[in-house]
Design an enzyme around this catalytic site. Structure first.
Site, PDB file in Angstrom:
ATOM      1  N   LYS A 116       0.846  -1.201   0.000  1.00 54.84           N
ATOM      2  CA  LYS A 116       0.000   0.000   0.000  1.00 54.84           C
ATOM      3  C   LYS A 116       0.880   1.249   0.000  1.00 54.84           C
ATOM      4  O   LYS A 116       0.526   2.256  -0.614  1.00 54.84           O
ATOM      5  CB  LYS A 116      -0.915   0.012   1.233  1.00 54.84           C
ATOM      6  CG  LYS A 116      -2.071  -0.992   1.178  1.00 54.84           C
ATOM      7  CD  LYS A 116      -3.037  -0.735   2.335  1.00 54.84           C
ATOM      8  CE  LYS A 116      -3.780  -1.967   2.798  1.00 54.84           C
ATOM      9  NZ  LYS A 116      -5.040  -2.249   2.141  1.00 54.84           N
ATOM     10  N   ARG A 293      -6.771  -7.958  -9.156  1.00 54.25           N
ATOM     11  CA  ARG A 293      -7.452  -9.243  -9.348  1.00 54.25           C
ATOM     12  C   ARG A 293      -8.929  -8.968  -9.549  1.00 54.25           C
ATOM     13  O   ARG A 293      -9.359  -7.821  -9.490  1.00 54.25           O
ATOM     14  CB  ARG A 293      -7.283 -10.095  -8.090  1.00 54.25           C
ATOM     15  CG  ARG A 293      -7.700  -9.303  -6.860  1.00 54.25           C
ATOM     16  CD  ARG A 293      -7.884 -10.142  -5.636  1.00 54.25           C
ATOM     17  NE  ARG A 293      -7.827  -9.354  -4.425  1.00 54.25           N
ATOM     18  CZ  ARG A 293      -8.831  -8.693  -3.881  1.00 54.25           C
ATOM     19  NH1 ARG A 293     -10.021  -8.703  -4.450  1.00 54.25           N
ATOM     20  NH2 ARG A 293      -8.681  -7.999  -2.780  1.00 54.25           N
TER      21      ARG A 293
HETATM   22  P1  ADP Z   1      -7.962  -3.676   3.331  1.00 54.70           P
HETATM   23  O1  ADP Z   1      -7.096  -3.787   2.104  1.00 54.70           O
HETATM   24  O2  ADP Z   1      -7.332  -4.274   4.553  1.00 54.70           O
HETATM   25  O3  ADP Z   1      -9.354  -4.139   3.115  1.00 54.70           O
HETATM   26  P2  ADP Z   1      -8.424  -0.879   2.742  1.00 54.70           P
HETATM   27  O4  ADP Z   1      -7.276   0.037   2.625  1.00 54.70           O
HETATM   28  O5  ADP Z   1      -9.052  -1.373   1.483  1.00 54.70           O
HETATM   29  O6  ADP Z   1      -8.022  -2.115   3.666  1.00 54.70           O
HETATM   30  O7  ADP Z   1      -9.544  -0.198   3.638  1.00 54.70           O
HETATM   31  C1  ADP Z   1     -10.688  -0.897   4.046  1.00 54.70           C
HETATM   32  C2  ADP Z   1     -11.762   0.051   4.535  1.00 54.70           C
HETATM   33  O8  ADP Z   1     -11.300   0.820   5.633  1.00 54.70           O
HETATM   34  C3  ADP Z   1     -12.195   1.079   3.533  1.00 54.70           C
HETATM   35  O9  ADP Z   1     -13.171   0.574   2.655  1.00 54.70           O
HETATM   36  C4  ADP Z   1     -12.755   2.178   4.420  1.00 54.70           C
HETATM   37  O10 ADP Z   1     -14.046   1.856   4.882  1.00 54.70           O
HETATM   38  C5  ADP Z   1     -11.842   2.122   5.605  1.00 54.70           C
HETATM   39  N1  ADP Z   1     -10.774   3.117   5.448  1.00 54.70           N
HETATM   40  C6  ADP Z   1      -9.606   2.952   4.819  1.00 54.70           C
HETATM   41  N2  ADP Z   1      -8.858   4.068   4.877  1.00 54.70           N
HETATM   42  C7  ADP Z   1      -9.576   4.977   5.563  1.00 54.70           C
HETATM   43  C8  ADP Z   1      -9.363   6.334   5.993  1.00 54.70           C
HETATM   44  N3  ADP Z   1      -8.231   6.960   5.733  1.00 54.70           N
HETATM   45  N4  ADP Z   1     -10.339   6.946   6.688  1.00 54.70           N
HETATM   46  C9  ADP Z   1     -11.492   6.309   6.995  1.00 54.70           C
HETATM   47  N5  ADP Z   1     -11.750   5.049   6.644  1.00 54.70           N
HETATM   48  C10 ADP Z   1     -10.809   4.380   5.930  1.00 54.70           C
END
Ligand code: ADP
Length: 665
Positions: A116, A293
């Site tokens: 990330k 993916r």
């Molecule tokens: P993972 O890959 O572990 O699923 P993500 O980066 O895709 O993690 O984030 C998952 C969820 O977390 C997002 O869909 C959102 O709901 C929440 N999220 C991620 N980053 C933020 C942020 N900076 N502020 C608020 N919520 C966030």
């Protein structure tokens, strides 16, 4: 096009890929672990090969074994599904080296988005907007704390290698930072073998909006519009829809183009998803990460575009150009996907394991699609994702699609282990959801209505349970009478309920802590049931598990499943579990439940916060368990003094094992 492909996955996605392969006349090779020897994907494929024991490391992650099977069977390409090897650059490289097509992007694109942190650095260069934060290499705890303090709380700690919400922690106050950082790092190390983290400003009212992109080997790339995945628990998606409510054409094009640029910046090929977080307070959107993916929620995009994304993947992987250009793609109607999970919403959505004693799914049509990898009788094991199925619905408008979703959820029956079905029904029927009041805090905000305390069992349900019990007793008596050498013996009559016209019989049921009695009086055409102050004229027929009943002239239907001494009455998508018991034996069975605290699920103790003799307050963290790579903190249910700690760090615990004992003050 390929003649034969191998699917390096299991469950619903393996079945999903097989369906498209079959449509295109492509032969399929499945692989399986010992836990999946009888699984649906194994039955559907043309050939199937064992990989090893259930643990993913010994089965679905064995890349060399999988490649050997591909070579042995002459499979020209490997579809990795999602999870497992789908975002593993070494595997993509090994496929290329072995002359097998990896159905996914080039290893270099996986690598670029694999971290990330690195992905953010790359996107910064491509002028894609990022959430304010720190995603550099310095991992010194004091430095990270300083960065967090500087950006202001709340902040979000994320595992750089993360996914599935693992290693993700919200920190509300500076004082909590160090402990949360340590926990995030532990989870990250356990899940990804890498404890690198990044820190982001935590947006308080965001929506998760992601763009489906597709690129071919000729350098063309398109976006297939957006999905709104804001309805989440534990930061994980549970209900998705497309298109995103309120999305304007201008914003769609802006986000779509940003996503296509992101894909082009890394030489992307195949299906990918660019995830954005959309700040509802400012209208700004920021890049979160790219998933290299096919996503779990791809079906909603298929429903609104009329395209088969797995077919697109196979065509692109075999060197064909994208089936459609951007200007040929259209949105038609609205689609929802609900993820049916074996989990307990009332216990913070804790994953559940067990056998699907009964499974009855809504009928598929142009409007309803069920993607699943399990059948009645299958196990949801602790080794894999506890998703049972994806329920996908489509209609011309959001309102009508939502109606479809509610009806389909009411037709869904799962008995044998706790599921989120009732929770999904509450979600789908919530007025705020119908009104598109969407953001990632939706579930937390409406928690009380979405997860209501277990209501008292209503008289109709008790009457249905009683009818099912009585029907079974009658059937047993009949069978005994027929097999008896002395069929006319009055003893067989006496054994039943029919000794005289006002024979009464009491049935007792337990539901949670609550006990209920139903008094059944025999009548000519059924029973008179007394349930508390209610009196119901009741009759019914049981055909297998289907009960057709008549209660005071009303016709009712239910499914009644018996297992492990319990009856589950399933009506309109909601389950009521009742345990018949004999009140005369209760004294002997009374369970001892002193001040012990038990493990909510099998797992490993990772932290013990307290020792015997220590004074604790209600809510004090006592112990942290890790199960399915997630941490669960055991909190003190009341104030008191710790009497004993039964497990130490590193020890395995079984579900229900007493962990500690606290004496109340
Ligand atoms: P993972 O890959 O572990 O699923 P993500 O980066 O895709 O993690 O984030 C998952 C969820 O977390 C997002 O869909 C959102 O709901 C929440 N999220 C991620 N980053 C933020 C942020 N900076 N502020 C608020 N919520 C966030």
């Amino acid at each position: 096009m390929f003649k034969k492909i191998l699917i390096a996955n299991r469950g619903e996605i393996a079945c999903r890929v097989i369906a498209t392969a079959r449509k295109l006349g492509i032969k399929t090779v499945a692989v399986y672990s010992d836990a999946d020897a009888q699984a649906r994907h194994v039955k559907l494929a043309d050939e199937a090969f064992r990989l090893g024991p259930p643990a993913p490391r010994e089965s679905y992650l064995r890349s060399e074994a999988i490649l050997a099977i591909a070579r042995q069977t002459g499979a020209e390409a490997i579809h990795p599904g999602y999870g497992f090897l789908s975002e593993n650059e070494e595997f993509a490289e090994a496929c290329a080296a072995a002359g097998v097509v990896f159905i996914g992007p080039p290893a270099s694109a996986i690598a670029a988005m694999g971290s990330k942190s690195a992905a953010k650095t790359l996107m910064e260069g491509a002028a894609v907007p990022l959430v304010p934060g720190y995603h550099g290499d310095n991992q010194d705890a004091a430095f990270l704390q300083q960065e967090a303090d500087r950006m202001g709380y709340p902040v979000l700690i994320k595992a750089s290698a993360g996914g599935g919400g693992k290693g993700m922690k919200i920190v509300e106050h500076s004082a909590d930072f160090a402990a949360q950082l340590a926990s995030a790092q532990r989870e990250a190390r356990a899940s990804f073998g890498d404890d690198k983290v990044l820190i982001e400003k935590y947006l308080t009212k965001p929506r998760h909006i992601e763009i489906q992109v597709f690129a071919d080997t000729q350098g063309e790339a398109v976006y297939l519009f957006e999905r709104d995945c804001s309805v989440q628990r534990r930061h994980q998606k549970v209900l998705e829809e497309a298109p995103a409510p309120g999305m304007t054409d201008a914003l769609r094009a802006e986000m779509g183009n940003a996503a296509v640029n992101a894909a082009k910046a890394i030489g992307y090929v195949g299906a990918g998803t660019v995830e954005f977080i959309f700040d509802t307070l400012t209208g700004a959107f920021y890049f979160m990460e790219m998933n290299t993916r096919l996503q779990v929620e791809h079906p909603v995009t298929e429903m609104i575009t009329g395209q088969d994304l797995v077919e697109w993947q196979l065509r692109v992987a075999s060197g064909e150009p994208l089936p459609l250009r951007q200007h040929e793609l259209r949105i038609h109607g609205h689609a929802f996907e609900a993820r049916v999970y074996a989990e307990d919403p009332a216990r913070d959505f804790l994953p559940q394991i067990g056998r699907l004693a009964h499974l009855s799914q809504p009928t598929a049509s142009n409007h309803v699609r069920v993607d699943t990898g399990v059948e009645s009788g299958d196990e949801i094991s602790p080794f894999y994702d506890p998703m049972i199925a994806k329920l996908i619905v489509w209609d011309e408008s959001r309102e009508r699609a939502l109606d479809r979703l509610n009806h389909a959820l009411a037709d869904y029956e799962v008995v044998g282990l706790p599921t989120n079905l009732a929770f999904l029904s509450q979600l789908a029927s919530h007025p705020a959801f119908a009104a598109c009041e969407l953001d990632t805090g939706f579930i937390a905000r409406h928690h009380a209505q979405l997860i209501p305390p277990t209501p008292a069992v209503d008289s109709d349900t008790l009457a249905l349970a009683a009818l099912a019990e009585l029907a079974q007793v009658e059937a047993a008596n009949l069978a005994r009478r027929q097999h008896s050498s002395d069929a006319a013996s009055p003893w067989w009559e006496a054994d039943g309920w029919r000794l005289n016209q006002d024979n009464r019989h009491a049935l007792h049921f337990r539901h949670g802590e609550q006990e209920y009695a139903v008094i059944a009086h025999y009548r000519d055409a059924g029973y008179l049931l007394e349930i508390g102050a209610d009196k119901l004229e009741a009759s019914g027929q049981l055909h297998g598990q289907r009960l057709q009943a008549n209660l005071d002239g009303r016709r009712l239907q239910a499914t009644v499943v018996r297992q492990a001494g319990k009856l589950t009455v399933v009506r309109a998508g909601s389950n009521t579990e009742l345990e018949p018991f004999n009140p005369l034996l209760v004294g002997l069975q009374a369970a001892e439940s002193g001040g012990g605290l038990s493990a909510p699920m099998p797992g490993t103790v990772v932290v013990v916060h307290v020792q015997a003799g220590e004074q604790v307050e209600k809510g004090t963290p006592l112990m942290i368990l890790e199960a399915m790579k997630m941490e669960h903190t055991i909190l003190a249910p009341h104030a008191g003094v710790v009497q004993a700690v039964f497990f130490q760090k590193g020890e395995q615990v079984k579900e229900g094992a007493a962990l500690l004992e606290i004496a109340a003050e």
